[in-house]
Design a protein around this motif. Structure first.
Motif, PDB file in Angstrom:
ATOM      1  N   ALA A 167      -4.871   6.215  -0.817  1.00 47.55           N
ATOM      2  CA  ALA A 167      -4.131   4.980  -0.581  1.00 47.55           C
ATOM      3  C   ALA A 167      -4.365   4.010  -1.739  1.00 47.55           C
ATOM      4  O   ALA A 167      -5.515   3.735  -2.097  1.00 47.55           O
ATOM      5  CB  ALA A 167      -4.560   4.332   0.736  1.00 47.55           C
ATOM      6  N   SER A 185     -15.807   8.209   2.495  1.00 49.26           N
ATOM      7  CA  SER A 185     -14.950   7.104   2.061  1.00 49.26           C
ATOM      8  C   SER A 185     -15.422   6.645   0.696  1.00 49.26           C
ATOM      9  O   SER A 185     -16.626   6.489   0.468  1.00 49.26           O
ATOM     10  CB  SER A 185     -15.012   5.927   3.046  1.00 49.26           C
ATOM     11  N   THR A 206       0.848  -1.199   0.000  1.00 48.69           N
ATOM     12  CA  THR A 206       0.000   0.000   0.000  1.00 48.69           C
ATOM     13  C   THR A 206       0.877   1.240   0.000  1.00 48.69           C
ATOM     14  O   THR A 206       1.753   1.393   0.865  1.00 48.69           O
ATOM     15  CB  THR A 206      -0.922   0.029   1.231  1.00 48.69           C
ATOM     16  N   ILE A 244      -9.552  -1.335   2.061  1.00 48.36           N
ATOM     17  CA  ILE A 244      -8.745  -0.115   1.960  1.00 48.36           C
ATOM     18  C   ILE A 244      -9.305   0.753   0.833  1.00 48.36           C
ATOM     19  O   ILE A 244      -9.087   0.460  -0.343  1.00 48.36           O
ATOM     20  CB  ILE A 244      -7.266  -0.433   1.703  1.00 48.36           C
ATOM     21  N   GLN A 253     -14.731   0.459  -1.199  1.00 48.34           N
ATOM     22  CA  GLN A 253     -13.639  -0.451  -0.878  1.00 48.34           C
ATOM     23  C   GLN A 253     -14.087  -1.874  -1.169  1.00 48.34           C
ATOM     24  O   GLN A 253     -15.176  -2.290  -0.781  1.00 48.34           O
ATOM     25  CB  GLN A 253     -13.205  -0.300   0.575  1.00 48.34           C
ATOM     26  N   SER A 308      -3.653   0.277  -2.737  1.00 47.46           N
ATOM     27  CA  SER A 308      -3.219  -1.036  -2.273  1.00 47.46           C
ATOM     28  C   SER A 308      -3.234  -2.030  -3.426  1.00 47.46           C
ATOM     29  O   SER A 308      -4.024  -1.902  -4.364  1.00 47.46           O
ATOM     30  CB  SER A 308      -4.124  -1.534  -1.144  1.00 47.46           C
TER      31      SER A 308
END
Length: 376
Positions: free
Chosen positions: A258, A305, A232, A279, A308, A260
């Protein structure tokens, strides 16, 4: 509607933990050249799960034992960290943690058959180091590296389900400990009444613990497994500011990116190159608070967010269902009033905008709460 089912008992399942921490400054002052921090940690987890047949899953009596799962994990750890002021404006932080881990007493029973797992013992050392440089009155630079281990839980090792007589699925007593190596570089700018911080980070994860399907065996097996390597890379920008245009009006915000990627996965090769579950690429927070006076304060917060993935193969298409992790934008608000030195009352609303989202299960929607707090 009633019918045959299972009664499961967990009597005896539980945990014990102990944490001791201390600080020592050789000169006895906060400006000491050295500041040593040290401590000890202990935990002991016990699993004792037993399932019995019953003719009525709602009100039936306990019948014959159909399955039982038992086991223990125990961890002892010591750690120490020294903050060393090499010269004005430069600090070195070095530390380490040593752990002794044991898994023992694992046993699985189906029908009249019981199998016993081999006891295991492992030791781990986790180093850490950081350097802080005060470049001038406004800028500070920090570099850091650390290693950490996450040992499998007692449930991941020993908890299973009985598919049929003498057949066990889901438990995996041979799981390895997850190891994370993380490095970061942070630049901090002091503002007039605030700070601005930019961090670049990278994490290399070995033997990551996650539920996935082993596609290399027939029939396929789904349980908690070790994923060989996950990487990541990311950036985080954070800002804090006090008294913005009005005394008592404060703002804090952060934005994190981020990326990953699963680098190697021997049990599911098709997942290599996919994002690691849990993530999100983007995450953001913001909080605006206003202190009207010493007693009364208000706050409004927002959390975001992006989507994910929920599994290593990215098979979840509809994110608004059980088992999915959906994107979300949630706002919270709170008003707090200090009655006196010890009593504080508060009224708040979580998820003010009533956003519907999932984190495997449905997350709470608009929730109102009242709070009375007492401080000694």
């Amino acid at each position: 509607m009633t019918g045959a089912g299972t009664i499961t008992k967990l009597d005896g399942t539980g945990w014990q933990t102990v944490d001791l921490k201390g600080d020592w400054r050789p000169s006895g002052s906060l400006a000491s050249e050295h500041q040593l921090r040290f401590g000890y940690h202990y935990d002991h987890y016990v699993l004792n799960s037993r399932s019995y047949a019953t003719s009525d899953w709602q009100n039936g009596s306990q019948g014959n034992l159909t399955a039982a799962f038992a086991g223990n994990t125990q961890l002892n750890a010591v750690f120490a960290q020294d903050t060393w002021r090499l010269r004005p404006g430069t600090q070195l932080i070095i530390g380490g943690r040593y752990e002794w881990w044991d898994a023992y007493g694992g046993a699985t029973t189906t029908g009249s058959y019981t199998s016993y797992d081999q006891n295991r013992s492992q030791q781990f050392f986790s180093p850490k180091a950081a350097m802080l440089f005060d470049l001038n009155e406004q800028w500070t630079l920090r570099t850091a590296y650390g290693r950490a281990y996450r040992t499998p839980t007692v449930a991941e090792l020993f908890q299973g389900t009985a598919a049929s007589s003498n057949t066990i699925v889901n438990n995996n007593p041979n799981l390895k400990a997850e190891r994370a190596d993380t490095g970061e570089i942070t630049a901090t700018r002091q503002l007039n009444g605030g700070t601005l911080r930019l961090t670049a980070f990278r994490e290399e994860l070995a033997d990551a613990l996650l539920s996935q399907t082993n596609t290399t065996v027939t029939p396929n097996v789904t349980n908690i497994q070790n994923i060989d390597r996950v990487r990541t890379n990311g950036l985080e920008l954070a800002w804090e500011q006090s008294d913005i245009g009005l005394r008592g009006l404060d703002v804090s915000a952060s934005l994190t990116y981020a990326k990953s990627e699963i680098i190697a996965n021997g049990n599911n090769p098709a997942s290599v190159g996919n994002p690691f579950p849990g993530i999100p690429e983007w995450r953001a927070t913001a909080v605006v608070s206003y202190r009207q006076n010493d007693k009364l304060s208000y706050s409004l917060a927002a959390r975001y967010s992006s989507f994910q993935t929920s599994d290593v193969n990215n098979t979840v298409v509809n994110t608004d269902v059980y088992g999915a992790n959906s994107a979300y934008f949630i706002m919270d608000t709170r008003i707090s009033y200090k009655l006196d030195r010890q009593f504080t009352v508060a009224l708040g609303v979580d998820n003010l905008n009533n956003y519907k989202s999932y984190a495997y299960h449905p997350m709470p929607q608009r929730t109102t709460y009242a709070q009375l707090k007492f401080d000694y």
